[in-house]
Scaffold this motif. Structure first.
Motif, PDB file in Angstrom:
ATOM      1  N   GLU A  47     -19.434  -5.907  -0.675  1.00  0.00           N
ATOM      2  CA  GLU A  47     -19.299  -7.353  -0.766  1.00  0.00           C
ATOM      3  C   GLU A  47     -17.837  -7.734  -0.965  1.00  0.00           C
ATOM      4  O   GLU A  47     -16.990  -6.915  -1.298  1.00  0.00           O
ATOM      5  N   PHE A  48     -17.551  -9.001  -0.792  1.00  0.00           N
ATOM      6  CA  PHE A  48     -16.202  -9.526  -0.958  1.00  0.00           C
ATOM      7  C   PHE A  48     -15.633  -9.158  -2.322  1.00  0.00           C
ATOM      8  O   PHE A  48     -16.303  -9.304  -3.341  1.00  0.00           O
ATOM      9  N   ASP A  49     -14.403  -8.663  -2.330  1.00  0.00           N
ATOM     10  CA  ASP A  49     -13.742  -8.223  -3.556  1.00  0.00           C
ATOM     11  C   ASP A  49     -12.870  -9.362  -4.082  1.00  0.00           C
ATOM     12  O   ASP A  49     -11.809  -9.654  -3.551  1.00  0.00           O
ATOM     13  N   GLU A  50     -13.323 -10.015  -5.147  1.00  0.00           N
ATOM     14  CA  GLU A  50     -12.616 -11.177  -5.682  1.00  0.00           C
ATOM     15  C   GLU A  50     -11.232 -10.832  -6.183  1.00  0.00           C
ATOM     16  O   GLU A  50     -10.310 -11.634  -6.120  1.00  0.00           O
ATOM     17  N   TYR A  51     -11.037  -9.600  -6.678  1.00  0.00           N
ATOM     18  CA  TYR A  51      -9.743  -9.191  -7.221  1.00  0.00           C
ATOM     19  C   TYR A  51      -8.644  -9.349  -6.185  1.00  0.00           C
ATOM     20  O   TYR A  51      -7.548  -9.812  -6.474  1.00  0.00           O
ATOM     21  N   GLU A  52      -8.940  -8.984  -4.943  1.00  0.00           N
ATOM     22  CA  GLU A  52      -7.904  -9.005  -3.919  1.00  0.00           C
ATOM     23  C   GLU A  52      -7.531 -10.428  -3.529  1.00  0.00           C
ATOM     24  O   GLU A  52      -6.488 -10.664  -2.956  1.00  0.00           O
ATOM     25  N   HIS A  53      -8.416 -11.387  -3.817  1.00  0.00           N
ATOM     26  CA  HIS A  53      -8.093 -12.772  -3.498  1.00  0.00           C
ATOM     27  C   HIS A  53      -7.404 -13.479  -4.660  1.00  0.00           C
ATOM     28  O   HIS A  53      -6.726 -14.467  -4.482  1.00  0.00           O
ATOM     29  N   GLU A  54      -7.537 -12.962  -5.868  1.00  0.00           N
ATOM     30  CA  GLU A  54      -6.925 -13.594  -7.023  1.00  0.00           C
ATOM     31  C   GLU A  54      -5.412 -13.396  -7.052  1.00  0.00           C
ATOM     32  O   GLU A  54      -4.682 -14.235  -7.559  1.00  0.00           O
ATOM     33  N   TYR A  55      -4.918 -12.292  -6.517  1.00  0.00           N
ATOM     34  CA  TYR A  55      -3.502 -11.958  -6.601  1.00  0.00           C
ATOM     35  C   TYR A  55      -2.951 -11.702  -5.197  1.00  0.00           C
ATOM     36  O   TYR A  55      -2.667 -10.566  -4.829  1.00  0.00           O
ATOM     37  N   PRO A  56      -2.825 -12.776  -4.383  1.00  0.00           N
ATOM     38  CA  PRO A  56      -2.475 -12.572  -2.973  1.00  0.00           C
ATOM     39  C   PRO A  56      -0.990 -12.427  -2.695  1.00  0.00           C
ATOM     40  O   PRO A  56      -0.609 -12.136  -1.572  1.00  0.00           O
ATOM     41  N   VAL A  57      -0.119 -12.633  -3.691  1.00  0.00           N
ATOM     42  CA  VAL A  57       1.320 -12.639  -3.448  1.00  0.00           C
ATOM     43  C   VAL A  57       1.937 -11.329  -3.928  1.00  0.00           C
ATOM     44  O   VAL A  57       1.598 -10.820  -4.995  1.00  0.00           O
ATOM     45  N   ASN A  58       2.849 -10.788  -3.130  1.00  0.00           N
ATOM     46  CA  ASN A  58       3.517  -9.543  -3.469  1.00  0.00           C
ATOM     47  C   ASN A  58       4.348  -9.689  -4.735  1.00  0.00           C
ATOM     48  O   ASN A  58       5.182 -10.582  -4.845  1.00  0.00           O
ATOM     49  N   VAL A  59       4.159  -8.780  -5.689  1.00  0.00           N
ATOM     50  CA  VAL A  59       4.902  -8.838  -6.950  1.00  0.00           C
ATOM     51  C   VAL A  59       6.075  -7.868  -6.958  1.00  0.00           C
ATOM     52  O   VAL A  59       6.845  -7.836  -7.924  1.00  0.00           O
ATOM     53  N   HIS A  60       6.247  -7.072  -5.903  1.00  0.00           N
ATOM     54  CA  HIS A  60       7.319  -6.087  -5.858  1.00  0.00           C
ATOM     55  C   HIS A  60       8.528  -6.677  -5.113  1.00  0.00           C
ATOM     56  O   HIS A  60       8.403  -7.113  -3.977  1.00  0.00           O
ATOM     57  N   PRO A  61       9.701  -6.660  -5.729  1.00  0.00           N
ATOM     58  CA  PRO A  61      10.874  -7.257  -5.084  1.00  0.00           C
ATOM     59  C   PRO A  61      11.431  -6.443  -3.925  1.00  0.00           C
ATOM     60  O   PRO A  61      12.170  -6.947  -3.094  1.00  0.00           O
ATOM     61  N   THR A  62      11.105  -5.153  -3.885  1.00  0.00           N
ATOM     62  CA  THR A  62      11.595  -4.288  -2.810  1.00  0.00           C
ATOM     63  C   THR A  62      10.457  -3.410  -2.307  1.00  0.00           C
ATOM     64  O   THR A  62       9.456  -3.197  -3.002  1.00  0.00           O
ATOM     65  N   LEU A  63      10.639  -2.874  -1.113  1.00  0.00           N
ATOM     66  CA  LEU A  63       9.699  -1.904  -0.571  1.00  0.00           C
ATOM     67  C   LEU A  63       9.961  -0.528  -1.175  1.00  0.00           C
ATOM     68  O   LEU A  63      11.079  -0.227  -1.583  1.00  0.00           O
ATOM     69  N   ASN A  64       8.925   0.293  -1.195  1.00  0.00           N
ATOM     70  CA  ASN A  64       9.064   1.639  -1.736  1.00  0.00           C
ATOM     71  C   ASN A  64       8.425   2.620  -0.751  1.00  0.00           C
ATOM     72  O   ASN A  64       7.221   2.825  -0.749  1.00  0.00           O
ATOM     73  N   VAL A  65       9.256   3.197   0.091  1.00  0.00           N
ATOM     74  CA  VAL A  65       8.849   4.102   1.163  1.00  0.00           C
ATOM     75  C   VAL A  65       7.842   3.422   2.100  1.00  0.00           C
ATOM     76  O   VAL A  65       6.662   3.782   2.156  1.00  0.00           O
ATOM     77  N   PRO A  66       8.285   2.418   2.842  1.00  0.00           N
ATOM     78  CA  PRO A  66       7.400   1.812   3.844  1.00  0.00           C
ATOM     79  C   PRO A  66       7.142   2.792   4.978  1.00  0.00           C
ATOM     80  O   PRO A  66       8.056   3.450   5.461  1.00  0.00           O
ATOM     81  N   THR A  67       5.894   2.927   5.388  1.00  0.00           N
ATOM     82  CA  THR A  67       5.536   3.901   6.409  1.00  0.00           C
ATOM     83  C   THR A  67       5.157   3.267   7.741  1.00  0.00           C
ATOM     84  O   THR A  67       5.027   3.984   8.735  1.00  0.00           O
ATOM     85  N   GLN A  68       4.944   1.967   7.768  1.00  0.00           N
ATOM     86  CA  GLN A  68       4.632   1.308   9.032  1.00  0.00           C
ATOM     87  C   GLN A  68       4.982  -0.170   8.955  1.00  0.00           C
ATOM     88  O   GLN A  68       4.770  -0.817   7.926  1.00  0.00           O
ATOM     89  N   ILE A  69       5.521  -0.693  10.029  1.00  0.00           N
ATOM     90  CA  ILE A  69       5.590  -2.129  10.241  1.00  0.00           C
ATOM     91  C   ILE A  69       5.028  -2.386  11.626  1.00  0.00           C
ATOM     92  O   ILE A  69       5.399  -1.718  12.597  1.00  0.00           O
ATOM     93  N   THR A  70       4.084  -3.299  11.706  1.00  0.00           N
ATOM     94  CA  THR A  70       3.428  -3.560  12.975  1.00  0.00           C
ATOM     95  C   THR A  70       3.011  -5.016  13.049  1.00  0.00           C
ATOM     96  O   THR A  70       2.847  -5.679  12.012  1.00  0.00           O
ATOM     97  N   ARG A  71       2.856  -5.508  14.254  1.00  0.00           N
ATOM     98  CA  ARG A  71       2.374  -6.870  14.448  1.00  0.00           C
ATOM     99  C   ARG A  71       0.980  -6.813  15.060  1.00  0.00           C
ATOM    100  O   ARG A  71       0.762  -6.138  16.067  1.00  0.00           O
ATOM    101  N   ILE A  72       0.050  -7.518  14.431  1.00  0.00           N
ATOM    102  CA  ILE A  72      -1.317  -7.621  14.922  1.00  0.00           C
ATOM    103  C   ILE A  72      -1.640  -9.102  15.046  1.00  0.00           C
ATOM    104  O   ILE A  72      -1.614  -9.839  14.054  1.00  0.00           O
ATOM    105  N   ASP A  73      -1.920  -9.525  16.253  1.00  0.00           N
ATOM    106  CA  ASP A  73      -2.133 -10.946  16.536  1.00  0.00           C
ATOM    107  C   ASP A  73      -0.906 -11.732  16.079  1.00  0.00           C
ATOM    108  O   ASP A  73       0.197 -11.453  16.499  1.00  0.00           O
ATOM    109  N   ASP A  74      -1.054 -12.651  15.141  1.00  0.00           N
ATOM    110  CA  ASP A  74       0.058 -13.511  14.750  1.00  0.00           C
ATOM    111  C   ASP A  74       0.650 -13.138  13.393  1.00  0.00           C
ATOM    112  O   ASP A  74       1.376 -13.928  12.790  1.00  0.00           O
TER     113      ASP A  74
END
Length: 300
Positions: A47-74
């Motif tokens: 079922e829908f996970d409410e936790y993931e909707h409560e905190y939708p904004v990134n709290v990390h100021p920097t990336l930490n070993v990003p492994t992919q950047i991709t564009r899907i649709d828009d």
């Protein structure tokens, strides 16, 4: 010594956004119908996970070993591996702190892929694959909810690709020499595991990723070779040996006449070997006949 070893990984995926050549053609697959087509299992629906909707904004100021950047649709997605999250945004110019969070319910994930309906995420250290769907809240903002899980997907699933021509998600188990095939039932969000392809000669080696180029899978390169697999019957067509300094390959893509390859480590695990190379002929890699293009990129 090169710093910021993650840069080659990220930059190669950015190159992918510019488009790659296709070395072959495949016939489009008919839609998957679980009533008629064989399958191994269906994802456990959640079922829908409410936790993931409560905190939708990134709290990390920097990336930490990003492994992919991709564009899907828009939307653009970044798999922020060591921050244990995937973030998304409508552009690449906003600060990372303003990006939204797709999910944090992962441990060192590496990739995300979509067929335009469902999104599959490799939850690497939990040996599972998550299924997510994009939704819109009351303010018209996008968010993602988990709708399914496949547990026990080999050991450390590490790379997911969706192939439109075969209408199939391909998921690499990075330590067992297996590729898991998933398909979505037409008109639904239900995802089915339809097949598992095994390559015993790769079992026990760390294979970081694979790329679909035409009718073939190119797997790199923990066994000191690039393995090329025919997608029609999943037999190994050939193997291209590589020298020790290239054993820790991350990814391979083809752009026009060149194969571009990112490297994380050598065969001994040294990150001093991190680089980006290109070649027109994979058979010449073992002789050291390739061009190092790392210095063309920021940080090189």
């Amino acid at each position: 010594m090169k710093k910021y070893i993650f840069i080659p990984t990220l930059l190669l995926t950015i190159i992918l956004l510019a488009g790659c050549s296709d070395s072959g053609t495949k016939n489009n697959s008919k839609p998957f119908n679980p009533a008629n087509d064989e399958y191994i299992s269906v994802a456990d629906r959640i079922e829908f996970d409410e936790y993931e909707h409560e905190y939708p904004v990134n709290v990390h100021p920097t990336l930490n070993v990003p492994t992919q950047i991709t564009r899907i649709d828009d939307l653009y997605f970044i798999v922020d591996c060591y921050n244990n999250q995937i973030i998304f945004n409508e552009n690449l110019t906003d600060p990372i702190s303003e990006w939204s969070v797709m999910t944090t319910q992962i441990t060192m994930a590496h990739t995300v892929a979509s067929d335009g309906y469902v999104y599959l995420v490799d939850d690497t250290e939990n040996h599972r694959v998550l299924i997510m769907e994009k939704r819109t809240d009351e303010n018209g903002e996008y968010y993602f909810s988990r709708t399914g899980i496949f547990n026990d997907i080999g050991t450390r699933p590490h790379c997911i690709n969706y192939d439109e021509a075969t209408d199939t998600f391909y998921v690499l188990s990075s330590m067992t020499g297996q590729i898991f095939l998933f398909r979505r039932a037409e008109g639904t969000g239900d995802v089915y595991l339809t097949s598992v392809k095994s390559f015993p000669e790769l079992d026990g080696y760390y294979i970081r990723s694979f790329t679909i180029i035409g009718d073939e899978l190119f797997l790199v390169s923990g066994d000191a070779s690039i393995t090329v697999v025919d997608m029609s019957d999943f037999t190994v067509k050939c193997k291209y040996p590589v020298p020790n300094e290239l054993v820790g390959m991350i990814q391979i893509i083809k752009i026009q006449d060149y194969f571009y390859i990112t490297v994380s480590t050598d065969g001994y695990g040294s990150q001093d070997a991190a680089t980006i190379i290109r070649t027109k002929d994979l058979s010449k890699l073992i002789n050291g006949e390739y061009e190092d293009v790392y210095h063309y990129f920021i940080g090189g």
